[in-house]
Design a protein around this motif. Structure first.
Motif, short mmCIF file in Angstrom:
data_model
loop_
_atom_site.label_atom_id
_atom_site.label_comp_id
_atom_site.label_asym_id
_atom_site.label_seq_id
_atom_site.Cartn_x
_atom_site.Cartn_y
_atom_site.Cartn_z
N ARG A 47 13.11 14.46 62.37
CA ARG A 47 13.18 15.52 63.38
C ARG A 47 14.21 16.57 63.00
NH1 ARG A 47 12.30 11.04 67.01
NH2 ARG A 47 14.55 10.76 67.29
N ALA A 48 15.31 16.15 62.40
CA ALA A 48 16.34 17.10 61.97
C ALA A 48 15.81 18.05 60.92
CB ALA A 48 17.56 16.34 61.42
N ASP A 49 14.87 17.58 60.11
CA ASP A 49 14.26 18.45 59.10
C ASP A 49 13.56 19.63 59.76
OD1 ASP A 49 13.35 19.30 56.54
OD2 ASP A 49 11.45 18.27 56.87
N ALA A 50 12.91 19.39 60.88
CA ALA A 50 12.25 20.48 61.61
C ALA A 50 13.28 21.49 62.12
CB ALA A 50 11.44 19.93 62.77
N HIS A 51 14.44 21.01 62.54
CA HIS A 51 15.52 21.90 62.99
C HIS A 51 16.03 22.75 61.83
CE1 HIS A 51 19.49 22.26 65.50
NE2 HIS A 51 18.93 23.43 65.27
N ILE A 52 16.20 22.12 60.67
CA ILE A 52 16.64 22.86 59.47
C ILE A 52 15.60 23.92 59.10
CG2 ILE A 52 17.13 22.66 57.00
CD1 ILE A 52 18.29 19.83 57.67
N ASP A 53 14.32 23.57 59.21
CA ASP A 53 13.26 24.55 58.93
C ASP A 53 13.38 25.76 59.86
OD1 ASP A 53 12.27 22.87 57.01
OD2 ASP A 53 10.59 22.12 58.22
N GLN A 54 13.68 25.50 61.14
CA GLN A 54 13.84 26.61 62.09
C GLN A 54 15.05 27.46 61.75
OE1 GLN A 54 11.71 27.65 64.65
NE2 GLN A 54 13.08 29.41 64.46
N MET A 55 16.14 26.80 61.34
CA MET A 55 17.33 27.56 60.94
C MET A 55 17.03 28.42 59.72
SD MET A 55 19.77 27.02 63.08
CE MET A 55 21.11 27.77 62.14
N GLU A 56 16.21 27.91 58.80
CA GLU A 56 15.82 28.72 57.65
C GLU A 56 15.14 30.00 58.11
OE1 GLU A 56 13.19 28.41 53.53
OE2 GLU A 56 12.53 27.34 55.32
N ARG A 57 14.22 29.87 59.04
CA ARG A 57 13.50 31.05 59.53
C ARG A 57 14.45 32.02 60.23
NH1 ARG A 57 9.58 26.92 60.31
NH2 ARG A 57 10.31 26.47 62.43
N ASP A 58 15.38 31.50 61.02
CA ASP A 58 16.32 32.36 61.75
C ASP A 58 17.25 33.10 60.79
OD1 ASP A 58 15.18 31.43 64.07
OD2 ASP A 58 16.79 30.02 64.54
N ILE A 59 17.72 32.40 59.77
CA ILE A 59 18.62 33.03 58.80
C ILE A 59 17.87 34.06 57.96
CG2 ILE A 59 19.99 32.60 56.71
CD1 ILE A 59 20.91 29.97 58.06
N GLU A 60 16.66 33.73 57.56
CA GLU A 60 15.85 34.71 56.83
C GLU A 60 15.66 35.98 57.66
OE1 GLU A 60 12.27 32.63 55.92
OE2 GLU A 60 13.00 31.92 53.97
N GLY A 94 16.87 19.33 53.37
CA GLY A 94 16.34 18.69 54.57
C GLY A 94 15.05 17.95 54.28
N ASP A 95 14.18 18.56 53.47
CA ASP A 95 12.92 17.91 53.09
C ASP A 95 13.18 16.59 52.37
OD1 ASP A 95 11.45 19.99 54.14
OD2 ASP A 95 11.00 20.92 52.20
N GLN A 96 14.14 16.60 51.45
CA GLN A 96 14.37 15.41 50.65
C GLN A 96 15.06 14.30 51.44
OE1 GLN A 96 15.98 17.70 47.47
NE2 GLN A 96 13.93 18.12 46.69
N ALA A 97 15.92 14.68 52.39
CA ALA A 97 16.47 13.68 53.30
C ALA A 97 15.35 13.05 54.12
CB ALA A 97 17.52 14.32 54.21
N ALA A 98 14.41 13.88 54.57
CA ALA A 98 13.25 13.36 55.32
C ALA A 98 12.39 12.45 54.44
CB ALA A 98 12.43 14.51 55.88
N ASP A 99 12.26 12.79 53.16
CA ASP A 99 11.49 11.94 52.24
C ASP A 99 12.14 10.56 52.13
OD1 ASP A 99 9.58 13.87 51.69
OD2 ASP A 99 10.67 14.67 49.95
N ILE A 100 13.47 10.52 52.05
CA ILE A 100 14.18 9.24 52.02
C ILE A 100 13.92 8.47 53.31
CG2 ILE A 100 16.44 8.11 51.94
CD1 ILE A 100 17.39 10.46 50.18
#
Length: 221
Positions: A47-60, A94-100
């Motif tokens: 779930r945290a990976d989805a939050h990181i994805d959203q932060m990526e969009r906001d920072i971009e 974030g993706d790789q932490a989610a993969d683990i």
């Protein structure tokens, strides 16, 4: 106008710090999930990976607004450009932490729990992410350089894990051999996180000096 620009640069730094903290927490939580065999904690990482994805969009979005509305030059332009590159590496962390976490959810982790190099790699890579982001905020070239150098230790630990697990597989039954392969995969994801943290530090170096070593662009995907 400059005051507004400085405020937005401060906001950008704060958002990068927040995203870096999310990445650090995700890495640490994967080790908690691993040590406790907790599916719920593994799901929290995902779930945290989805939050990181959203932060990526906001920072971009903020970076593009700075580039289009403020038209920064020289050092300011490098700082915004570096932030755009850094958030891409953070998203991949974030993706790789989610993969683990996905491996932890589906695998018996009894073998890796007795293998201290895995949590050592996790602690090292989380510290690298923290230091890379802090070096961006503080404009600290020495810290960025030290972060790049820290990746050598992560690479060595991965090589040691892979060698030991391959030796283990030679004498293991099929079930234990699969567990050993999962250990190697977890170590590989952590090694990639170290590569992305190195990329973060490289972009900090660029934002300060204007020089970027393109060899790091292809270190990890």
């Amino acid at each position: 106008m400059r005051s507004r620009f400085d405020q937005q640069l401060t906001q950008l730094s704060e958002m990068l710090v927040q995203t870096g903290e999310l990445c650090e927490q995700a890495i640490s939580q994967t080790m908690v999930a691993l040590s406790s065999s907790s599916d719920e904690i593994a799901r929290e990482v995902i779930r945290a990976d989805a939050h990181i994805d959203q932060m990526e969009r906001d920072i971009e979005h903020l970076c593009l607004k700075l580039l289009l509305q403020q038209q920064p030059v020289a050092g300011d332009l490098r700082q915004v450009s570096a932030a755009l590159k850094m958030i891409t590496d953070m998203e991949r962390i974030g993706d790789q932490a989610a993969d683990i976490a996905e491996i932890v959810k589906s695998t018996d982790m009894s073998l890796v729990r007795g293998f201290p190099k895995i949590p050592q790699m996790a602690a090292k890579t989380a510290a690298m992410v923290h230091d890379a982001v802090q070096s961006f905020v503080d404009r600290d070239l020495a810290l960025a350089t030290a972060t790049q150098a820290a990746d050598d230790a992560v690479d060595r630990m991965f090589a040691e894990v892979a060698t030991e697990m391959i030796d283990f597989i030679v004498h293991a039954d099929a079930a234990d051999a699969q567990k050993a392969i999962d250990v190697i995969m977890i170590a590989k994801y952590l090694e990639r996180i170290g590569d992305h943290a190195t990329n973060l530090a490289e972009w900090v170096d660029f934002s300060i000096t204007g020089v970027h070593d393109v060899s790091f662009d292809t270190k990890s995907a």
